[in-house]
Enzyme design. Structure first.
Site, PDB file in Angstrom:
ATOM      1  N   THR A  31      -4.189  -5.397   0.378  1.00 39.44           N
ATOM      2  CA  THR A  31      -3.408  -3.971   0.870  1.00 39.44           C
ATOM      3  C   THR A  31      -4.005  -3.128   1.677  1.00 39.44           C
ATOM      4  O   THR A  31      -3.589  -2.307   2.587  1.00 39.44           O
ATOM      5  CB  THR A  31      -3.083  -3.050  -0.784  1.00 39.44           C
ATOM      6  OG1 THR A  31      -4.154  -2.829  -1.281  1.00 39.44           O
ATOM      7  CG2 THR A  31      -2.157  -4.059  -1.422  1.00 39.44           C
ATOM      8  N   HIS A  56      22.471  26.686 -10.239  1.00 42.53           N
ATOM      9  CA  HIS A  56      23.500  27.866 -10.696  1.00 42.53           C
ATOM     10  C   HIS A  56      22.638  29.236 -10.546  1.00 42.53           C
ATOM     11  O   HIS A  56      21.596  29.047 -10.809  1.00 42.53           O
ATOM     12  CB  HIS A  56      23.962  27.673 -12.061  1.00 42.53           C
ATOM     13  CG  HIS A  56      24.703  26.311 -12.270  1.00 42.53           C
ATOM     14  ND1 HIS A  56      26.084  26.318 -11.645  1.00 42.53           N
ATOM     15  CD2 HIS A  56      24.667  25.243 -13.102  1.00 42.53           C
ATOM     16  CE1 HIS A  56      26.590  25.208 -11.999  1.00 42.53           C
ATOM     17  NE2 HIS A  56      25.704  24.336 -12.805  1.00 42.53           N
ATOM     18  N   LYS A  69       0.735  -1.297   0.061  1.00 39.74           N
ATOM     19  CA  LYS A  69      -0.035  -0.028   0.085  1.00 39.74           C
ATOM     20  C   LYS A  69       1.025   1.250  -0.088  1.00 39.74           C
ATOM     21  O   LYS A  69       1.632   1.440   0.755  1.00 39.74           O
ATOM     22  CB  LYS A  69      -0.982   0.117   1.190  1.00 39.74           C
ATOM     23  CG  LYS A  69      -2.186   1.004   1.098  1.00 39.74           C
ATOM     24  CD  LYS A  69      -3.117   0.118   0.166  1.00 39.74           C
ATOM     25  CE  LYS A  69      -4.588   0.838   0.636  1.00 39.74           C
ATOM     26  NZ  LYS A  69      -5.510   0.372  -0.565  1.00 39.74           N
TER      27      LYS A  69
END
Length: 308
Positions: free
Chosen positions: A63, A264, A18
């Site tokens: 699940t 950057h 799950k």
């Protein structure tokens, strides 16, 4: 497909579980309340493969049942740390179901800090009001295999974005026909820290304190002293001294790895506007997301055999 065709193949790995089981656990100690908000994912590997091969569901722990177990164990035992809760879940699944071969639990914590008032010298913390402080994500992964005494525990810090405006350089790298990047004696250094570390077998440790100490090592080796800072001759060097510092300070950690991408900031060119502004000091920069460099390293203790 016939059964004879099945003999041509091997189900090399399999698991199910799950995802995204969200939970807020609240402890009321009188007027002072404590909250832990987690997102838990479970994975089980069963001893049989008949659910895949024959469509036989008789061994499947649904699940939905796994989700309910997360809530029930939180209710019964509470949540001390993501690591401790992961260990609790692993031990439960392994002891409850004989046919489970491996349990993998992934936990991420949503960070809440107490609302506070006052200056730095006299900060007062609120008893029951919190503010979401998404400085980074705390993660933990706990994996327990059948017949193994202790689980493998991996903790982590994700999406910790940092920036410093000086004390960073990058010079004396290879100068060949492909190079266009000039030496930088002083530059902005920004990155998004993603690191994880593996604990030695059965560590006797406070996982909350250990996580905070790792975070301190990351920030301290990046930023340094509050007034003077710390020089960084390269991202590689900063990464290495950070990992080394963690292993020196926390003996229960056997291995640590970090990924540091460059974020950057390029100075805006004002050379065409000399009559409008002075360009004697770099004060305006353009954030650049892509492309960017990325630096990675993993540091292990020698003679450590506890590997996942």
């Amino acid at each position: 497909m016939s059964s004879s065709d099945d003999n041509k193949y091997i189900l090399e790995d399999h698991n199910y579980g799950k995802n995204g089981v969200k939970i807020l656990h609240l402890v009321r100690n009188g007027l002072v309340h404590i909250v832990k908000e987690l997102e838990v994912s479970t994975r089980l590997t069963l001893s049989s493969q008949k659910d895949y091969l024959q469509g036989d569901n008789s061994d499947i722990i649904a699940t939905d049942s796994q989700k309910n177990i997360v809530y029930l164990l939180a209710k019964k035992y509470g949540i001390k740390s993501p690591e401790d809760f992961g260990i609790l879940l692993c031990n439960h699944f392994m002891s409850k179901y004989e046919h489970v071969l491996k349990v993998s639990i992934r936990v991420e914590e949503l960070m809440w800090n107490r609302v506070n008032y006052g200056d730095h010298a006299n900060v007062k913390l609120h008893n029951h009001a919190f503010v979401h402080t998404p400085m980074c994500t705390r993660s933990a992964s706990v994996v327990l295999k059948k017949y193994e005494k202790y689980p493998v525990i991996i903790s982590g810090i994700k999406n910790l974005r940092v920036l410093k405006t000086t004390k960073s350089s990058f010079v004396n790298f290879i100068n060949d026909e492909y190079r266009t990047l000039p030496d930088a004696d002083d530059r902005i250094f920004s990155t998004i820290v993603d690191c994880s570390w593996v604990y030695c077998s059965n560590p006797q440790i406070d996982y909350d304190k250990a996580w905070e100490l790792v975070k301190y090592c990351v920030l301290n080796n990046f930023a340094g002293d509050l007034d003077q800072g710390i020089p960084s001759p390269s991202v590689q060097n900063t990464l290495y001294i950070t990992e080394k510092d963690v292993l020196e300070k926390i003996q229960q950690i056997s291995s640590i790895e970090m990924t540091l991408p460059n974020k950057h900031y390029v100075s805006v060119d004002f050379s065409k506007f000399k009559n409008l502004v002075r360009d004697d000091e770099q004060t305006v920069y353009l954030p650049m997301d892509k492309p960017s460099g990325v630096i990675y390293a993993k540091l292990d203790r020698k003679n450590i055999t506890n590997k996942l």
